[in-house]
Design a protein around this motif. Structure first.
Motif, PDB file in Angstrom:
ATOM      1  N   LEU A  38       2.956  -5.547  16.246  1.00  0.00           N
ATOM      2  CA  LEU A  38       1.980  -6.516  15.602  1.00  0.00           C
ATOM      3  C   LEU A  38       2.207  -6.651  14.215  1.00  0.00           C
ATOM      4  O   LEU A  38       2.894  -5.647  13.778  1.00  0.00           O
ATOM      5  CB  LEU A  38       0.374  -5.805  15.709  1.00  0.00           C
ATOM      6  N   LYS A  39       2.021  -7.861  13.939  1.00  0.00           N
ATOM      7  CA  LYS A  39       2.165  -8.186  12.468  1.00  0.00           C
ATOM      8  C   LYS A  39       1.113  -7.957  11.640  1.00  0.00           C
ATOM      9  O   LYS A  39       0.030  -7.447  12.062  1.00  0.00           O
ATOM     10  CB  LYS A  39       2.489  -9.832  12.225  1.00  0.00           C
ATOM     11  N   SER A  40       0.990  -7.805  10.164  1.00  0.00           N
ATOM     12  CA  SER A  40       0.175  -7.199   9.333  1.00  0.00           C
ATOM     13  C   SER A  40      -1.366  -7.633   9.717  1.00  0.00           C
ATOM     14  O   SER A  40      -2.176  -7.187   9.906  1.00  0.00           O
ATOM     15  CB  SER A  40       0.458  -7.484   7.893  1.00  0.00           C
ATOM     16  N   ASN A  41      -1.256  -9.184   9.861  1.00  0.00           N
ATOM     17  CA  ASN A  41      -2.669  -9.805  10.107  1.00  0.00           C
ATOM     18  C   ASN A  41      -3.242  -9.380  11.320  1.00  0.00           C
ATOM     19  O   ASN A  41      -4.462  -9.160  11.627  1.00  0.00           O
ATOM     20  CB  ASN A  41      -2.363 -11.242  10.014  1.00  0.00           C
ATOM     21  N   GLU A  42      -2.460  -9.031  12.114  1.00  0.00           N
ATOM     22  CA  GLU A  42      -3.149  -8.759  13.672  1.00  0.00           C
ATOM     23  C   GLU A  42      -3.731  -7.239  13.428  1.00  0.00           C
ATOM     24  O   GLU A  42      -4.522  -6.949  14.296  1.00  0.00           O
ATOM     25  CB  GLU A  42      -1.784  -8.684  14.782  1.00  0.00           C
ATOM     26  N   PRO A  51      -6.177  -6.215   3.443  1.00  0.00           N
ATOM     27  CA  PRO A  51      -4.850  -6.333   3.035  1.00  0.00           C
ATOM     28  C   PRO A  51      -4.535  -4.959   2.232  1.00  0.00           C
ATOM     29  O   PRO A  51      -3.461  -4.220   2.358  1.00  0.00           O
ATOM     30  CB  PRO A  51      -4.398  -7.411   2.262  1.00  0.00           C
ATOM     31  N   GLY A  52      -5.304  -4.843   1.254  1.00  0.00           N
ATOM     32  CA  GLY A  52      -5.309  -3.671   0.481  1.00  0.00           C
ATOM     33  C   GLY A  52      -5.510  -2.166   1.170  1.00  0.00           C
ATOM     34  O   GLY A  52      -4.554  -1.181   0.912  1.00  0.00           O
ATOM     35  N   THR A  53      -6.268  -2.097   1.985  1.00  0.00           N
ATOM     36  CA  THR A  53      -6.440  -0.858   2.765  1.00  0.00           C
ATOM     37  C   THR A  53      -5.202  -0.771   3.717  1.00  0.00           C
ATOM     38  O   THR A  53      -4.533   0.505   4.033  1.00  0.00           O
ATOM     39  CB  THR A  53      -7.500  -0.814   3.821  1.00  0.00           C
ATOM     40  N   GLN A  55      -2.069  -1.644   3.089  1.00  0.00           N
ATOM     41  CA  GLN A  55      -1.125  -1.134   2.042  1.00  0.00           C
ATOM     42  C   GLN A  55      -1.268   0.134   1.740  1.00  0.00           C
ATOM     43  O   GLN A  55      -0.052   0.905   1.679  1.00  0.00           O
ATOM     44  CB  GLN A  55      -1.096  -2.272   0.888  1.00  0.00           C
ATOM     45  N   ASN A  56      -2.393   0.622   1.511  1.00  0.00           N
ATOM     46  CA  ASN A  56      -2.741   2.079   1.328  1.00  0.00           C
ATOM     47  C   ASN A  56      -2.277   2.689   2.383  1.00  0.00           C
ATOM     48  O   ASN A  56      -1.782   4.074   2.315  1.00  0.00           O
ATOM     49  CB  ASN A  56      -3.864   2.383   0.907  1.00  0.00           C
ATOM     50  N   LEU A  57      -2.632   2.454   3.928  1.00  0.00           N
ATOM     51  CA  LEU A  57      -2.243   3.092   4.887  1.00  0.00           C
ATOM     52  C   LEU A  57      -0.766   3.357   5.092  1.00  0.00           C
ATOM     53  O   LEU A  57      -0.062   4.457   5.451  1.00  0.00           O
ATOM     54  CB  LEU A  57      -2.726   2.315   6.061  1.00  0.00           C
ATOM     55  N   ARG A  58       0.117   2.111   4.500  1.00  0.00           N
ATOM     56  CA  ARG A  58       1.618   2.437   4.682  1.00  0.00           C
ATOM     57  C   ARG A  58       1.846   3.253   3.575  1.00  0.00           C
ATOM     58  O   ARG A  58       2.937   4.158   3.803  1.00  0.00           O
ATOM     59  CB  ARG A  58       1.986   0.820   4.393  1.00  0.00           C
ATOM     60  N   ILE A  59       1.513   3.042   2.259  1.00  0.00           N
ATOM     61  CA  ILE A  59       2.096   3.981   1.078  1.00  0.00           C
ATOM     62  C   ILE A  59       1.860   5.406   1.385  1.00  0.00           C
ATOM     63  O   ILE A  59       2.818   6.186   1.083  1.00  0.00           O
ATOM     64  CB  ILE A  59       1.292   3.253  -0.388  1.00  0.00           C
ATOM     65  N   ASN A  60       0.643   5.699   1.814  1.00  0.00           N
ATOM     66  CA  ASN A  60       0.301   7.101   2.020  1.00  0.00           C
ATOM     67  C   ASN A  60       1.088   7.920   3.171  1.00  0.00           C
ATOM     68  O   ASN A  60       0.844   8.826   3.502  1.00  0.00           O
ATOM     69  CB  ASN A  60      -1.109   7.419   1.893  1.00  0.00           C
TER      70      ASN A  60
END
Length: 92
Positions: A38-42, A51-53, A55-60
């Motif tokens: 799945l892509k980010s928007n999906e 989008p920020g949430t 990103q946080n899930l990726r970063i942490n």
């Protein structure tokens, strides 16, 4: 304007067509959610997050991803695994 008479055969035909349409919709919905990547928007739509949430899930490190070029991809089963892993069972 003339009156139209609807017979039981008309209703049965309508019922069959309606059930076929509903079946098609459900099958198409299942195909969409069973995609491997799945892509980010999906993912944002699936989880109902910003989008920020995401990103946080990726970063942490909560949500693993693959980056090819500038596009981020997430495995569907990994997302479901994260949801299962973080399930909270409140027992009273």
């Amino acid at each position: 304007m003339g009156a139209t008479i609807i017979t039981t055969e008309d209703l049965m035909e309508f019922k069959v067509e309606l059930l076929e349409d509903i079946k098609d919709l459900l099958e198409n919905q299942n195909k969409q959610t069973n995609k491997k990547w799945l892509k980010s928007n999906e993912v944002r739509e699936l989880l109902g997050i910003s989008p920020g949430t995401l990103q946080n899930l990726r970063i942490n490190g909560t949500l693993p991803y693959t980056k090819i070029g500038g596009v981020l991809y997430y495995e569907y089963h990994e997302i479901m695994g994260v949801l299962e892993k973080n399930k909270i069972h409140n027992r009273i």
